[in-house]
Write an enzyme that holds these catalytic residues in place. Sequence first.
Site, PDB file in Angstrom:
ATOM      1  CD  GLU A  98      -3.622  -2.705   7.266  1.00 21.49           C
ATOM      2  OE1 GLU A  98      -2.462  -2.853   6.873  1.00 21.49           O
ATOM      3  OE2 GLU A  98      -4.321  -1.742   6.949  1.00 21.49           O
ATOM      4  CG  HIS A 140      -5.914   1.722   5.168  1.00 20.90           C
ATOM      5  ND1 HIS A 140      -5.487   2.649   6.081  1.00 20.90           N
ATOM      6  CD2 HIS A 140      -4.881   0.861   4.986  1.00 20.90           C
ATOM      7  CE1 HIS A 140      -4.241   2.360   6.438  1.00 20.90           C
ATOM      8  NE2 HIS A 140      -3.851   1.282   5.783  1.00 20.90           N
ATOM      9  N   GLY A 170       2.801  -1.195   4.308  1.00 21.34           N
ATOM     10  CA  GLY A 170       2.839   0.228   3.979  1.00 21.34           C
ATOM     11  C   GLY A 170       4.268   0.677   3.732  1.00 21.34           C
ATOM     12  CG  ASN A 186      -1.736   1.199   1.411  1.00 28.73           C
ATOM     13  OD1 ASN A 186      -1.794   2.042   0.510  1.00 28.73           O
ATOM     14  ND2 ASN A 186      -2.393   1.334   2.552  1.00 28.73           N
ATOM     15  CD1 TRP A 187       3.376   0.872  -2.717  1.00 29.63           C
ATOM     16  CD2 TRP A 187       3.477   1.892  -4.719  1.00 29.63           C
ATOM     17  NE1 TRP A 187       4.013   0.019  -3.596  1.00 29.63           N
ATOM     18  CE2 TRP A 187       4.095   0.622  -4.834  1.00 29.63           C
ATOM     19  CE3 TRP A 187       3.416   2.711  -5.857  1.00 29.63           C
ATOM     20  CZ2 TRP A 187       4.648   0.151  -6.035  1.00 29.63           C
ATOM     21  CZ3 TRP A 187       3.972   2.247  -7.048  1.00 29.63           C
ATOM     22  CH2 TRP A 187       4.583   0.978  -7.127  1.00 29.63           C
ATOM     23  CE  LYS A 188      -0.189   3.137   4.752  1.00 26.58           C
ATOM     24  NZ  LYS A 188      -0.095   3.213   6.185  1.00 26.58           N
ATOM     25  N   GLY A 229       2.340   2.061  10.854  1.00 22.04           N
ATOM     26  CA  GLY A 229       3.291   3.168  10.738  1.00 22.04           C
ATOM     27  C   GLY A 229       3.975   3.521  12.046  1.00 22.04           C
ATOM     28  CB  SER A 233       5.078  -1.989  11.977  1.00 23.70           C
ATOM     29  OG  SER A 233       4.678  -0.654  12.240  1.00 23.70           O
ATOM     30  CD  GLU A 255      -2.905   5.303   6.896  1.00 30.25           C
ATOM     31  OE1 GLU A 255      -2.909   5.390   5.662  1.00 30.25           O
ATOM     32  OE2 GLU A 255      -1.936   4.844   7.541  1.00 30.25           O
TER      33      GLU A 255
HETATM   34  P1  PGA Z   1       2.757   0.171   7.663  1.00 27.19           P
HETATM   35  O1  PGA Z   1       1.295   0.376   7.019  1.00 27.19           O
HETATM   36  O2  PGA Z   1       3.329  -1.097   7.087  1.00 27.19           O
HETATM   37  O3  PGA Z   1       3.529   1.379   7.267  1.00 27.19           O
HETATM   38  O4  PGA Z   1       2.560   0.068   9.145  1.00 27.19           O
HETATM   39  C1  PGA Z   1       0.447  -0.713   6.800  1.00 27.19           C
HETATM   40  C2  PGA Z   1      -0.862  -0.253   6.217  1.00 27.19           C
HETATM   41  O5  PGA Z   1      -1.338   0.814   6.599  1.00 27.19           O
HETATM   42  O6  PGA Z   1      -1.455  -0.911   5.346  1.00 27.19           O
END
Ligand code: PGA
Length: 256
Positions: free
Chosen positions: A172, A100, A239, A13-15, A178, A218, A102
């Site tokens: 998640e 997600h 991520g 997931n490149w966000k 993150g 993470s 976020e």
């Molecule tokens: P992260 O994000 O690996 O940077 O913790 C994972 C995600 O939000 O899908």
Amino acid sequence: MARQPRQAMIAGNWKMHGTIAEACSLASALRSRLASAPADREVVVAPPFTALAAVGEALRGSAIALCAQNVHWETKGAFTGEVSPAMLAEVGCRWVIAGHSERRQLFGETDAGVNRRARGALEAGLRPIVCVGETLAERDAGRCFEVIERQTRAALLDLGSADIQALCIAYEPVWAIGTGRTATPGQAEEVHAVLRRIVAELAGKEISDHLRILYGGSVKPDNIDSLMAEPDVDGALVGGASLEAESFARIVEFRR
Ligand code: PGA
């Protein structure tokens, strides 16, 4: 108990990272780096919307599939800022992320909205990665399983068996995203096993045995192997570590 034969899946997931040029160069690096990766695992990347078409071109003919980070449920209409399932299919997406954390935490995404997005995607032949996960406050209050169950039942509401067969669930924990604070393999397994039981209730044991449940939060080259060693961890949603070809490739090349 014998491990079920589920194809592992690693999704990046490149966000909100990457210009078109940067996204294409990452995609090309991944493509060559993963050309000889084990074929028993599925690899998916989710660039920002603006880079989807170009990354789709860069990956054409490779085994890496394209995924969008969000999706609307209507085909078209007055929905400023949204992108329809048909539009995503047109640029070559096969997968979409729905719900997600976020989106839930920062943009007011609701359980009902996640269900609509997943349904809209499925109707257009796209496969959702449905995300669920508790916050730290919810975990500390002993509400992890209750939250996971509510989110999962709501996201899968009114989906038929064929739909549930087509999707993946990503667990998640919000506190692990993150933050560098990964759930332990045991914590992930405990929740994944509960998720599989919930899906068995909704769609039957056969479908839940085949459902892929990804862990996200993470995930890094140095913790992927121990996570993937758990019987109900079927892959990862990655991520930060997916933004660099070498670290994502090492995650794809996990060893059980
Ligand atoms: P992260 O994000 O690996 O940077 O913790 C994972 C995600 O939000 O899908």
